[in-house]
Design an enzyme around this catalytic site. Structure first.
Site, PDB file in Angstrom:
ATOM      1  N   HIS A  32      -2.057   1.057   7.164  1.00 42.52           N
ATOM      2  CA  HIS A  32      -2.536   1.120   5.787  1.00 42.52           C
ATOM      3  C   HIS A  32      -2.525   2.573   5.339  1.00 42.52           C
ATOM      4  O   HIS A  32      -2.742   3.484   6.138  1.00 42.52           O
ATOM      5  CB  HIS A  32      -3.936   0.530   5.658  1.00 42.52           C
ATOM      6  CG  HIS A  32      -4.410   0.419   4.240  1.00 42.52           C
ATOM      7  ND1 HIS A  32      -3.650  -0.186   3.258  1.00 42.52           N
ATOM      8  CD2 HIS A  32      -5.540   0.861   3.620  1.00 42.52           C
ATOM      9  CE1 HIS A  32      -4.298  -0.132   2.108  1.00 42.52           C
ATOM     10  NE2 HIS A  32      -5.439   0.509   2.301  1.00 42.52           N
TER      11      HIS A  32
ATOM     12  N   ASP B   9      -7.613   4.115  -3.545  1.00 44.12           N
ATOM     13  CA  ASP B   9      -6.762   3.104  -2.912  1.00 44.12           C
ATOM     14  C   ASP B   9      -6.444   2.018  -3.933  1.00 44.12           C
ATOM     15  O   ASP B   9      -7.287   1.180  -4.248  1.00 44.12           O
ATOM     16  CB  ASP B   9      -7.458   2.500  -1.692  1.00 44.12           C
ATOM     17  CG  ASP B   9      -6.578   1.509  -0.941  1.00 44.12           C
ATOM     18  OD1 ASP B   9      -5.403   1.321  -1.345  1.00 44.12           O
ATOM     19  OD2 ASP B   9      -7.052   0.915   0.043  1.00 44.12           O
TER      20      ASP B   9
ATOM     21  N   CYS C   7       0.807  -1.230   0.000  1.00 47.04           N
ATOM     22  CA  CYS C   7       0.000   0.000   0.000  1.00 47.04           C
ATOM     23  C   CYS C   7       0.831   1.268   0.000  1.00 47.04           C
ATOM     24  O   CYS C   7       0.539   2.206  -0.762  1.00 47.04           O
ATOM     25  CB  CYS C   7      -0.974  -0.004   1.176  1.00 47.04           C
ATOM     26  SG  CYS C   7      -0.210   0.037   2.825  1.00 47.04           S
TER      27      CYS C   7
END
Length: 275
Positions: free
Chosen positions: A110, A127, A70
């Site tokens: 995250h 995302d 991420c």
């Protein structure tokens, strides 16, 4: 650095310099999803992911044709969107997917993006770094309504300052992660990335995860097990050896392992086939 926008666009299969509008945001997210895989080979091999600069992320994900997790995916995309004229804020979240209700509070490990489109009202949650269940379209950063992506429906709920993103998977709403809209500086994100890429209990250190999302399917590799989710059906493939897993990483997921040539990748993958 001056972002090599052309190099990134070539990497994801787009041409020209697009305008900073909502159509462009959708197109870039879709192209990034299908072109740059999610993978954790560096942490698995004991290589910390410590530098989230534009230079480092571009070199790995574009020049060396690797993937990342991420902090790398959304880090790179954030720089690209800013170069195009979007306004980007980096946010931190806590992954709650597949966690028991009474599980301890997870760390903020995250990273997602809050994006403003020039001339448009509101902000969008972007995302491209949540592995096999990542968002495949930008969605409005707005609690309440169900929002359709190129794949599943998603929705945001809000409790105080916390937002929770959930996906409808096999007919049931599954919470994925919580986050706040407080922007985070790069140093905070680098601390989170260092933690998940070096902590001995991190699943990025102890197991292999690779994923990519095409226009019609989600491909998720965990150890020796590959799951292909397509149109409500799932195909399961079990590889017999680390050599077969590496072949899938290279040929199914398109990851170039050339920069890992000095490391015994196959031996390490063999150790985590069943984790």
């Amino acid at each position: 650095m001056a972002m090599d926008l052309g190099g990134y666009l070539t990497r994801i299969g787009l041409d020209g310099r697009p305008r900073p509008d909502l159509g462009t945001l959708h197109a870039i997210v879709a192209a990034h999803n299908r072109s740059i895989p999610f993978e954790n080979l560096d942490p698995l091999l004991g290589i910390p992911v410590a530098d989230l600069s534009a230079e480092a992320l571009f070199a790995k994900l574009v020049d060396r044709r690797r993937g990342g997790y991420c902090y790398e995916h959304n880090g790179l995309l954030g720089y690209v969107l800013e170069e195009l004229g979007f306004e980007v804020e980096r946010l931190s979240g806590r992954v709650v997917w597949m966690r028991a209700d009474d599980a301890p509070l997870p760390a903020q490990t995250h990273n997602v993006l809050s994006v403003a489109v020039p001339g448009a009202d509101g902000r969008y949650l972007v995302d491209v770094g949540f592995g096999g269940q990542t968002l495949t379209s930008p969605i409005r950063l707005e609690a309440g309504p169900v929002q359709q992506t190129r794949h599943e429906p998603y929705r945001l709920t809000r409790h105080g300052d916390d937002h929770t993103l959930a996906a409808q998977v096999r007919g049931e709403w599954q919470p994925l992660y919580t986050f706040t809209t407080e922007p985070r500086p790069r140093i905070d994100l680098e601390v989170g990335s260092w933690y998940v890429s070096t902590h001995p209990g991190s699943h990025f250190v102890t197991g292999l995860t690779v994923a990519v999302v095409t226009d019609d399917a989600r491909y998720n590799l965990r150890g020796r097990n590959l799951a292909v989710h397509r149109s409500g059906a799932t195909e399961h493939i079990r590889f017999d050896s680390a050599a077969q897993v590496l072949d899938a990483i290279v040929n199914r997921f398109g990851i170039d392992l050339g920069d890992l040539a000095g490391r015994d990748v196959q031996a390490r993958v063999a150790e985590v086939l069943d984790t």
